[in-house]
Design a protein around this motif. Sequence first.
Motif, mmCIF file in Angstrom:
data_model
loop_
_atom_site.group_PDB
_atom_site.id
_atom_site.type_symbol
_atom_site.label_atom_id
_atom_site.label_comp_id
_atom_site.label_asym_id
_atom_site.label_seq_id
_atom_site.Cartn_x
_atom_site.Cartn_y
_atom_site.Cartn_z
ATOM 1 N N GLU A 3 -2.614 -23.183 -10.929
ATOM 2 C CA GLU A 3 -3.562 -24.192 -11.396
ATOM 3 C C GLU A 3 -4.171 -23.749 -12.753
ATOM 4 O O GLU A 3 -4.282 -24.550 -13.698
ATOM 5 C CB GLU A 3 -4.659 -24.399 -10.364
ATOM 6 C CG GLU A 3 -4.197 -25.137 -9.132
ATOM 7 C CD GLU A 3 -5.322 -25.299 -8.106
ATOM 8 O OE1 GLU A 3 -6.437 -24.811 -8.384
ATOM 9 O OE2 GLU A 3 -5.057 -25.890 -7.034
ATOM 10 N N ARG A 4 -4.562 -22.485 -12.849
ATOM 11 C CA ARG A 4 -5.124 -22.006 -14.125
ATOM 12 C C ARG A 4 -4.069 -22.024 -15.228
ATOM 13 O O ARG A 4 -4.340 -22.388 -16.378
ATOM 14 C CB ARG A 4 -5.670 -20.589 -13.930
ATOM 15 C CG ARG A 4 -6.948 -20.540 -13.122
ATOM 16 C CD ARG A 4 -7.614 -19.174 -13.238
ATOM 17 N NE ARG A 4 -6.770 -18.106 -12.701
ATOM 18 C CZ ARG A 4 -6.847 -17.667 -11.470
ATOM 19 N NH1 ARG A 4 -7.711 -18.210 -10.605
ATOM 20 N NH2 ARG A 4 -6.072 -16.681 -11.085
ATOM 21 N N THR A 5 -2.861 -21.627 -14.908
ATOM 22 C CA THR A 5 -1.785 -21.619 -15.907
ATOM 23 C C THR A 5 -1.495 -23.021 -16.402
ATOM 24 O O THR A 5 -1.221 -23.242 -17.593
ATOM 25 C CB THR A 5 -0.525 -20.983 -15.319
ATOM 26 O OG1 THR A 5 -0.823 -19.672 -14.855
ATOM 27 C CG2 THR A 5 0.590 -20.918 -16.358
ATOM 28 N N ALA A 6 -1.549 -23.998 -15.479
ATOM 29 C CA ALA A 6 -1.294 -25.376 -15.880
ATOM 30 C C ALA A 6 -2.348 -25.862 -16.883
ATOM 31 O O ALA A 6 -2.032 -26.550 -17.868
ATOM 32 C CB ALA A 6 -1.274 -26.270 -14.653
ATOM 33 N N LYS A 7 -3.628 -25.490 -16.695
ATOM 34 C CA LYS A 7 -4.689 -25.879 -17.624
ATOM 35 C C LYS A 7 -4.500 -25.179 -18.977
ATOM 36 O O LYS A 7 -4.705 -25.775 -20.043
ATOM 37 C CB LYS A 7 -6.036 -25.504 -17.034
ATOM 38 C CG LYS A 7 -6.409 -26.330 -15.829
ATOM 39 C CD LYS A 7 -7.756 -25.887 -15.279
ATOM 40 C CE LYS A 7 -8.134 -26.709 -14.045
ATOM 41 N NZ LYS A 7 -9.434 -26.280 -13.483
ATOM 42 N N THR A 38 2.119 -20.280 -22.291
ATOM 43 C CA THR A 38 3.456 -20.815 -22.551
ATOM 44 C C THR A 38 4.014 -21.480 -21.274
ATOM 45 O O THR A 38 3.537 -21.246 -20.140
ATOM 46 C CB THR A 38 4.402 -19.697 -22.978
ATOM 47 O OG1 THR A 38 4.528 -18.752 -21.926
ATOM 48 C CG2 THR A 38 3.868 -19.020 -24.248
ATOM 49 N N ARG A 39 5.036 -22.253 -21.473
ATOM 50 C CA ARG A 39 5.721 -22.897 -20.352
ATOM 51 C C ARG A 39 6.435 -21.852 -19.509
ATOM 52 O O ARG A 39 6.551 -21.997 -18.299
ATOM 53 C CB ARG A 39 6.722 -23.901 -20.907
ATOM 54 C CG ARG A 39 7.406 -24.720 -19.857
ATOM 55 C CD ARG A 39 6.448 -25.701 -19.230
ATOM 56 N NE ARG A 39 7.065 -26.457 -18.151
ATOM 57 C CZ ARG A 39 6.441 -27.361 -17.385
ATOM 58 N NH1 ARG A 39 5.146 -27.601 -17.615
ATOM 59 N NH2 ARG A 39 7.069 -28.009 -16.448
ATOM 60 N N GLU A 40 6.871 -20.802 -20.157
ATOM 61 C CA GLU A 40 7.551 -19.749 -19.405
ATOM 62 C C GLU A 40 6.620 -19.103 -18.399
ATOM 63 O O GLU A 40 7.011 -18.832 -17.249
ATOM 64 C CB GLU A 40 8.074 -18.702 -20.392
ATOM 65 C CG GLU A 40 8.838 -17.585 -19.717
ATOM 66 C CD GLU A 40 9.308 -16.545 -20.716
ATOM 67 O OE1 GLU A 40 9.957 -15.563 -20.251
ATOM 68 O OE2 GLU A 40 9.028 -16.682 -21.910
ATOM 69 N N LEU A 41 5.378 -18.867 -18.787
ATOM 70 C CA LEU A 41 4.413 -18.284 -17.843
ATOM 71 C C LEU A 41 4.142 -19.231 -16.681
ATOM 72 O O LEU A 41 4.006 -18.805 -15.537
ATOM 73 C CB LEU A 41 3.111 -17.967 -18.597
ATOM 74 C CG LEU A 41 2.007 -17.327 -17.754
ATOM 75 C CD1 LEU A 41 2.462 -15.999 -17.178
ATOM 76 C CD2 LEU A 41 0.717 -17.159 -18.560
ATOM 77 N N TYR A 42 4.110 -20.499 -16.982
ATOM 78 C CA TYR A 42 3.906 -21.479 -15.892
ATOM 79 C C TYR A 42 5.061 -21.434 -14.906
ATOM 80 O O TYR A 42 4.869 -21.477 -13.690
ATOM 81 C CB TYR A 42 3.757 -22.879 -16.494
ATOM 82 C CG TYR A 42 3.595 -23.952 -15.457
ATOM 83 C CD1 TYR A 42 2.366 -24.207 -14.863
ATOM 84 C CD2 TYR A 42 4.703 -24.711 -15.050
ATOM 85 C CE1 TYR A 42 2.226 -25.184 -13.896
ATOM 86 C CE2 TYR A 42 4.574 -25.686 -14.081
ATOM 87 C CZ TYR A 42 3.331 -25.926 -13.500
ATOM 88 O OH TYR A 42 3.209 -26.901 -12.529
ATOM 89 N N ASP A 43 6.288 -21.345 -15.440
ATOM 90 C CA ASP A 43 7.449 -21.278 -14.536
ATOM 91 C C ASP A 43 7.408 -20.019 -13.669
ATOM 92 O O ASP A 43 7.773 -20.048 -12.484
ATOM 93 C CB ASP A 43 8.733 -21.303 -15.366
ATOM 94 C CG ASP A 43 8.947 -22.658 -16.041
ATOM 95 O OD1 ASP A 43 8.339 -23.646 -15.567
ATOM 96 O OD2 ASP A 43 9.712 -22.712 -17.021
#
Length: 370
Positions: free
Chosen positions: A167-171, A179-184
């Motif tokens: 949830e925090r990464t998405a924000k 980055t998108r990589e961290l979200y993945d």
Amino acid sequence: MTDNNDQKPTAKVQPAVEQVGLGQLPTKIPPPPSHQVIEHHPPSRAKVWSRRLVLLALIGGGAGYAIWLAHRAPAIPAYIVYGNGRLEADPIDIDTKFAGRIAELRVDEGDKVAAGQVLAVMDTSDLQQTLKKGEAQIEQAQKAVEEARANLENAKTSSLLAEQEIERTAKLVKSGFATRELYDQRKQALDAAHLTQQAAETRVTEAEKALNAATHDAEVTRVNIADNTLVAPRDGRIEYRVANVGEVLPAGGKVFTMLDTAYVYMDVYLPTLQADKVKIGAESRILLDAYPDRPIPAKVSFLADQAQFTPKMVETQNDRDRMMFRVRVKIDPGRARAHADAVRSGLPGVAYVKTDDKAPWTPGLQGAGK
């Protein structure tokens, strides 16, 4: 002088004879009277005993007839049918469920027992060991369940942490600070946490099932141990003891035979014309030979639907070839239970059944009040 005396002639005295004429002489001279001899022959022993036996038979027959007149039963009305039988109580066999050795007998023949009373105890040493093993398995399964539940809690914590991080990464991704990589990566960690949680839940379920299985196995062993304690299913009396302490019996081996003193009845056999008039529930009276002045109230509980030959123990010579119907006359359970001490299986007697409910009983069959 002597010579002169010897020479004197001897004087002869002639008897006086009465002169009888020729016409007065009898033609036959009767023989002199003689004493008649009468021979007395004593009667033979067989004739004496025959006379005595005849006399005894006459005396016995007269006495028997007098007794019969004094004790003969009154005339039975046409609406009362009757038959000979024997008083019976429902037998119950006390058998073993499993093969084993008798460890203890707590009753004997003739003892009165109550429902649930322990009658005999079988040796359960092997079952006791099986029970200990089962209890150890239960303890082990219980620990496995506790461990699985702890792992599940950890998996739930990991899943919760992974959900918060994503949830925090998405924000941060939306604001451009991640980055998108961290979200993945966070998404993969969340999926792994969910899988770990599902696996932990499965292990908890399996551990709980293993615990239930161990518990059921132990419970079955306890039931088997309890079944090796033979108890009385009903109130009654021990009729026979078949086995003794120390004997090894197979499964189903008989230890006792007890009588259910609440189920007392008499089976009688009636000919077709009489059995057709009898109904289920008809009032009856049982008159035992041992208590001829105490009629026992009862009711008809069974009527055979097929005719059969009368058993020899209750049939008469005239009825031997006649087809009869079996009729069961049962005493009220409360009355039988109240007089359980007097119940003796095999007592002969007569059962009387009324075919007309409105007709009265004869005075000798009125029955006791209780």
